[in-house]
Design a protein around this motif. Structure first.
Motif, PDB file in Angstrom:
ATOM      1  N   GLY A   1     -46.558  51.771  48.069  1.00 22.90           N
ATOM      2  CA  GLY A   1     -47.222  53.051  47.905  1.00 22.90           C
ATOM      3  C   GLY A   1     -48.030  53.451  49.121  1.00 22.90           C
ATOM      4  O   GLY A   1     -48.496  52.598  49.884  1.00 22.90           O
ATOM      5  N   LEU A   2     -48.177  54.763  49.310  1.00 24.68           N
ATOM      6  CA  LEU A   2     -48.977  55.326  50.393  1.00 24.68           C
ATOM      7  C   LEU A   2     -49.969  56.320  49.823  1.00 24.68           C
ATOM      8  O   LEU A   2     -49.655  57.076  48.884  1.00 24.68           O
ATOM      9  CB  LEU A   2     -48.109  56.054  51.428  1.00 24.68           C
ATOM     10  CG  LEU A   2     -47.450  55.230  52.537  1.00 24.68           C
ATOM     11  CD1 LEU A   2     -46.308  54.406  51.984  1.00 24.68           C
ATOM     12  CD2 LEU A   2     -46.961  56.146  53.649  1.00 24.68           C
ATOM     13  N   SER A   3     -51.155  56.330  50.376  1.00 27.06           N
ATOM     14  CA  SER A   3     -52.113  57.407  50.167  1.00 27.06           C
ATOM     15  C   SER A   3     -52.475  57.942  51.548  1.00 27.06           C
ATOM     16  O   SER A   3     -51.843  57.588  52.540  1.00 27.06           O
ATOM     17  CB  SER A   3     -53.342  56.902  49.396  1.00 27.06           C
ATOM     18  OG  SER A   3     -53.886  55.752  50.017  1.00 27.06           O
ATOM     19  N   ASP A   4     -53.474  58.792  51.623  1.00 26.02           N
ATOM     20  CA  ASP A   4     -53.731  59.471  52.894  1.00 26.02           C
ATOM     21  C   ASP A   4     -53.853  58.514  54.073  1.00 26.02           C
ATOM     22  O   ASP A   4     -53.257  58.731  55.130  1.00 26.02           O
ATOM     23  CB  ASP A   4     -55.000  60.309  52.797  1.00 26.02           C
ATOM     24  CG  ASP A   4     -54.807  61.565  51.961  1.00 26.02           C
ATOM     25  OD1 ASP A   4     -53.669  61.820  51.544  1.00 26.02           O
ATOM     26  OD2 ASP A   4     -55.802  62.283  51.746  1.00 26.02           O
ATOM     27  N   GLU A   5     -54.638  57.468  53.929  1.00 29.59           N
ATOM     28  CA  GLU A   5     -54.914  56.580  55.056  1.00 29.59           C
ATOM     29  C   GLU A   5     -54.602  55.116  54.759  1.00 29.59           C
ATOM     30  O   GLU A   5     -55.068  54.231  55.487  1.00 29.59           O
ATOM     31  CB  GLU A   5     -56.393  56.700  55.472  1.00 29.59           C
ATOM     32  CG  GLU A   5     -56.835  58.102  55.866  1.00 29.59           C
ATOM     33  CD  GLU A   5     -56.247  58.585  57.187  1.00 29.59           C
ATOM     34  OE1 GLU A   5     -55.475  57.830  57.811  1.00 29.59           O
ATOM     35  OE2 GLU A   5     -56.568  59.727  57.588  1.00 29.59           O
ATOM     36  N   HIS A   6     -53.836  54.861  53.712  1.00 29.11           N
ATOM     37  CA  HIS A   6     -53.545  53.484  53.330  1.00 29.11           C
ATOM     38  C   HIS A   6     -52.073  53.322  52.958  1.00 29.11           C
ATOM     39  O   HIS A   6     -51.465  54.231  52.384  1.00 29.11           O
ATOM     40  CB  HIS A   6     -54.384  53.043  52.125  1.00 29.11           C
ATOM     41  CG  HIS A   6     -55.858  53.099  52.338  1.00 29.11           C
ATOM     42  ND1 HIS A   6     -56.595  54.236  52.062  1.00 29.11           N
ATOM     43  CD2 HIS A   6     -56.734  52.182  52.813  1.00 29.11           C
ATOM     44  CE1 HIS A   6     -57.870  54.004  52.351  1.00 29.11           C
ATOM     45  NE2 HIS A   6     -57.983  52.764  52.812  1.00 29.11           N
ATOM     46  N   THR A   7     -51.536  52.160  53.284  1.00 26.98           N
ATOM     47  CA  THR A   7     -50.237  51.720  52.773  1.00 26.98           C
ATOM     48  C   THR A   7     -50.451  50.387  52.070  1.00 26.98           C
ATOM     49  O   THR A   7     -51.074  49.476  52.627  1.00 26.98           O
ATOM     50  CB  THR A   7     -49.226  51.543  53.915  1.00 26.98           C
ATOM     51  OG1 THR A   7     -48.926  52.826  54.481  1.00 26.98           O
ATOM     52  CG2 THR A   7     -47.927  50.912  53.410  1.00 26.98           C
ATOM     53  N   VAL A   8     -49.942  50.299  50.846  1.00 21.95           N
ATOM     54  CA  VAL A   8     -50.052  49.064  50.069  1.00 21.95           C
ATOM     55  C   VAL A   8     -48.717  48.337  50.133  1.00 21.95           C
ATOM     56  O   VAL A   8     -47.661  48.937  49.895  1.00 21.95           O
ATOM     57  CB  VAL A   8     -50.436  49.355  48.606  1.00 21.95           C
ATOM     58  CG1 VAL A   8     -50.478  48.062  47.789  1.00 21.95           C
ATOM     59  CG2 VAL A   8     -51.791  50.065  48.549  1.00 21.95           C
ATOM     60  N   ILE A   9     -48.760  47.060  50.490  1.00 25.93           N
ATOM     61  CA  ILE A   9     -47.546  46.250  50.578  1.00 25.93           C
ATOM     62  C   ILE A   9     -47.699  45.014  49.699  1.00 25.93           C
ATOM     63  O   ILE A   9     -48.803  44.503  49.495  1.00 25.93           O
ATOM     64  CB  ILE A   9     -47.254  45.832  52.039  1.00 25.93           C
ATOM     65  CG1 ILE A   9     -48.430  45.056  52.651  1.00 25.93           C
ATOM     66  CG2 ILE A   9     -46.941  47.061  52.882  1.00 25.93           C
ATOM     67  CD1 ILE A   9     -48.147  44.518  54.041  1.00 25.93           C
ATOM     68  N   ARG A  10     -46.581  44.541  49.169  1.00 23.22           N
ATOM     69  CA  ARG A  10     -46.585  43.373  48.295  1.00 23.22           C
ATOM     70  C   ARG A  10     -45.640  42.310  48.850  1.00 23.22           C
ATOM     71  O   ARG A  10     -44.577  42.640  49.382  1.00 23.22           O
ATOM     72  CB  ARG A  10     -46.161  43.754  46.878  1.00 23.22           C
ATOM     73  CG  ARG A  10     -47.225  44.546  46.134  1.00 23.22           C
ATOM     74  CD  ARG A  10     -46.809  44.860  44.727  1.00 23.22           C
ATOM     75  NE  ARG A  10     -47.854  45.636  44.043  1.00 23.22           N
ATOM     76  CZ  ARG A  10     -47.659  46.344  42.947  1.00 23.22           C
ATOM     77  NH1 ARG A  10     -46.444  46.384  42.400  1.00 23.22           N
ATOM     78  NH2 ARG A  10     -48.651  47.014  42.391  1.00 23.22           N
ATOM     79  N   PRO A  11     -46.014  41.057  48.698  1.00 25.48           N
ATOM     80  CA  PRO A  11     -45.155  39.984  49.201  1.00 25.48           C
ATOM     81  C   PRO A  11     -43.972  39.732  48.284  1.00 25.48           C
ATOM     82  O   PRO A  11     -44.090  39.805  47.055  1.00 25.48           O
ATOM     83  CB  PRO A  11     -46.101  38.776  49.239  1.00 25.48           C
ATOM     84  CG  PRO A  11     -47.100  39.056  48.151  1.00 25.48           C
ATOM     85  CD  PRO A  11     -47.282  40.537  48.123  1.00 25.48           C
ATOM     86  N   LEU A  12     -42.825  39.446  48.881  1.00 26.47           N
ATOM     87  CA  LEU A  12     -41.654  39.000  48.144  1.00 26.47           C
ATOM     88  C   LEU A  12     -41.538  37.490  48.324  1.00 26.47           C
ATOM     89  O   LEU A  12     -42.346  36.860  49.026  1.00 26.47           O
ATOM     90  CB  LEU A  12     -40.404  39.719  48.655  1.00 26.47           C
ATOM     91  CG  LEU A  12     -40.439  41.257  48.598  1.00 26.47           C
ATOM     92  CD1 LEU A  12     -39.157  41.844  49.173  1.00 26.47           C
ATOM     93  CD2 LEU A  12     -40.660  41.755  47.168  1.00 26.47           C
ATOM     94  N   GLU A  13     -40.552  36.918  47.712  1.00 34.32           N
ATOM     95  CA  GLU A  13     -40.392  35.475  47.774  1.00 34.32           C
ATOM     96  C   GLU A  13     -40.276  35.004  49.229  1.00 34.32           C
ATOM     97  O   GLU A  13     -39.509  35.563  50.018  1.00 34.32           O
ATOM     98  CB  GLU A  13     -39.148  35.046  46.993  1.00 34.32           C
ATOM     99  CG  GLU A  13     -38.964  33.545  46.922  1.00 34.32           C
ATOM    100  CD  GLU A  13     -37.766  33.151  46.068  1.00 34.32           C
ATOM    101  OE1 GLU A  13     -37.454  31.951  46.020  1.00 34.32           O
ATOM    102  OE2 GLU A  13     -37.139  34.055  45.465  1.00 34.32           O
ATOM    103  N   GLY A  14     -41.050  34.008  49.568  1.00 37.32           N
ATOM    104  CA  GLY A  14     -40.996  33.441  50.906  1.00 37.32           C
ATOM    105  C   GLY A  14     -41.880  34.128  51.916  1.00 37.32           C
ATOM    106  O   GLY A  14     -41.884  33.751  53.099  1.00 37.32           O
ATOM    107  N   ALA A  15     -42.650  35.148  51.497  1.00 35.81           N
ATOM    108  CA  ALA A  15     -43.490  35.881  52.445  1.00 35.81           C
ATOM    109  C   ALA A  15     -44.636  35.010  52.930  1.00 35.81           C
ATOM    110  O   ALA A  15     -45.297  34.318  52.146  1.00 35.81           O
ATOM    111  CB  ALA A  15     -44.034  37.141  51.784  1.00 35.81           C
ATOM    112  N   ALA A  16     -44.882  35.049  54.220  1.00 36.89           N
ATOM    113  CA  ALA A  16     -46.026  34.352  54.785  1.00 36.89           C
ATOM    114  C   ALA A  16     -47.273  35.208  54.604  1.00 36.89           C
ATOM    115  O   ALA A  16     -47.208  36.436  54.675  1.00 36.89           O
ATOM    116  CB  ALA A  16     -45.787  34.073  56.259  1.00 36.89           C
ATOM    117  N   PRO A  17     -48.412  34.594  54.358  1.00 42.55           N
ATOM    118  CA  PRO A  17     -49.644  35.376  54.214  1.00 42.55           C
ATOM    119  C   PRO A  17     -49.943  36.164  55.486  1.00 42.55           C
ATOM    120  O   PRO A  17     -49.633  35.730  56.596  1.00 42.55           O
ATOM    121  CB  PRO A  17     -50.708  34.311  53.951  1.00 42.55           C
ATOM    122  CG  PRO A  17     -49.971  33.104  53.490  1.00 42.55           C
ATOM    123  CD  PRO A  17     -48.642  33.146  54.184  1.00 42.55           C
TER     124      PRO A  17
END
Length: 391
Positions: free
Chosen positions: A330-346
């Motif tokens: 999701g996106l808002s005016d000044e932010h993008t939210v991202i979520r980790p999938l399997e195997g994602a590094a922090p």
């Protein structure tokens, strides 16, 4: 109630470059020193794309007229011309003025100009030394106003009659309409001259199947041939037929109708073009454009980046992380939210990440600078034409 006196300085145009529009990086900076959000161009990828498309066009006997509306960056346009493009095309008179001020001397406005003021601005551009300039028409009134403007400025503008070859936007629909306009152009000599036809089919470029694109371009070519024949039989020379683009250029190159390609996104690329099925006849273009952002917040289930709707155009969908193990949700005016999938590094707080835009043209339009880099080092920082150039 008495309102307080406004003691702020008057607004005279763009804000002070030293305050709000300072470039986000300097040549020689490492990528992780770039201030974000920032628009990035991978020069190795962009140069390879330009070389590949230009080589295919040359092999087919076609000129490349790079579409400046894709990047609105004079420095990049001059690089494309140095790499073999005959000139550029634009959509707005303001864009033409901006590119002309930077030294571009072969410009086609791939749009209809109606306003007398804009016609006069275009006519005045034609007085610049060495300038070769043209625009499109699909109505006799446009011809009349362009001719009057050129007479006032003491200049000449070339004209392409736009034909609706399937885009269902601008353009004449019948050969008789084209003939009437050609006659009006002839009467406007020496201030106007018929150069040929604008035969652009943007919709064909975004059809996902290679066969679908080929069929749509074949239909467009048949329409262009019909109009060319009608004009030539009436004694009107058609020296150029301009059109085509990044998503379908192998089809236009093989059609034997077009004389020049109006590709623009090829120097940048985006997710929408990458969603097309691969055409075996086309070189593999690389993603060159990206937007760098910074991780500004973290939780167990998501992270937040410092660029949003004011950094990415979303008319062709959400941007995508270059690390496929993280998904944009999701996106808002000044932010993008991202979520980790399997195997994602922090992700670390403050870490820079690059996302690819869904649609390059309007994404560029949200930024004032292009940070051009090779490897891990900034090579150049180029200004984008002010958004006021869209007039």
């Amino acid at each position: 109630m008495t309102m307080p006196t406004d003691t702020s300085p008057p607004v005279t145009g763009r804000p002070d470059p030293g305050v709000l529009l300072a470039p986000p990086a300097r040549p020689g900076d490492p990528l992780d020193a770039i201030d974000t959000p920032a628009l990035l161009l991978d020069l190795d990828a962009s140069d390879a794309n330009v070389a590949a498309l230009h080589a295919q066009a040359v092999a087919a006997g076609l000129a490349v007229r790079a579409h400046g509306k894709a990047h609105r960056c004079p420095r990049l346009a001059l690089r494309q011309i140095a790499a073999g493009a005959v000139g550029i095309c634009v959509q707005k008179v303001g864009e033409a003025e901006g590119f002309a001020a930077a030294g571009v001397r072969d410009i086609l406005v791939t749009n209809e100009i109606v306003s007398p003021d804009k016609c006069l601005r275009l006519a005045r551009l034609a007085t610049l030394p060495g300038m070769r300039i043209a625009t499109c028409v699909d109505d006799p009134l446009q011809v009349e106003r362009l001719a009057a403007a050129c007479a006032s400025a003491g200049s000449r503008v070339d004209v392409l009659i736009e034909v609706d070859v399937g885009q269902q936007r601008c353009g004449v629909e019948t050969p008789s309409q084209a003939l009437a306009i050609a006659e009006a152009i002839d009467r406007a000599a020496p201030h106007l001259a018929l150069r040929g036809l604008q035969a652009y089919h943007g919709r064909a470029q975004h059809l996902r199947g290679a066969g679908e694109r080929a069929e749509a371009v074949a239909r467009a070519a048949a329409v262009a041939r019909e109009f060319r024949a009608a004009l030539e039989q009436a004694g009107h020379a058609v020296s150029e037929i301009s059109g085509g683009g990044t998503g379908s250029f192998p089809n236009e190159a093989g059609a034997g109708v077009w004389t020049e390609l109006q590709a623009g996104s090829y120097a940048l690329l985006d997710l929408d073009y990458r969603a097309n099925a691969v055409d075996p006849a086309a070189p593999r273009l690389r993603q060159a454009l990206g937007v760098m952002t910074t991780v500004i917040s973290r939780r167990a289930a998501h992270a937040v980046l410092d660029g949003g709707l004011k950094s990415f155009a979303v008319d062709s969908g959400l941007p995508a992380m270059r690390d496929p193990r993280w998904k944009v949700v999701g996106l808002s005016d000044e932010h993008t939210v991202i979520r980790p999938l399997e195997g994602a590094a922090p992700l670390a707080l403050g870490q820079r990440v690059i996302l690819d835009p869904g649609h390059c043209d309007p994404t560029v339009n949200l930024h004032d600078w292009i940070v051009a880099y090779r490897g891990n080092t900034v090579e150049a920082v180029w200004p984008v034409l002010p958004r006021g150039a869209s007039r």
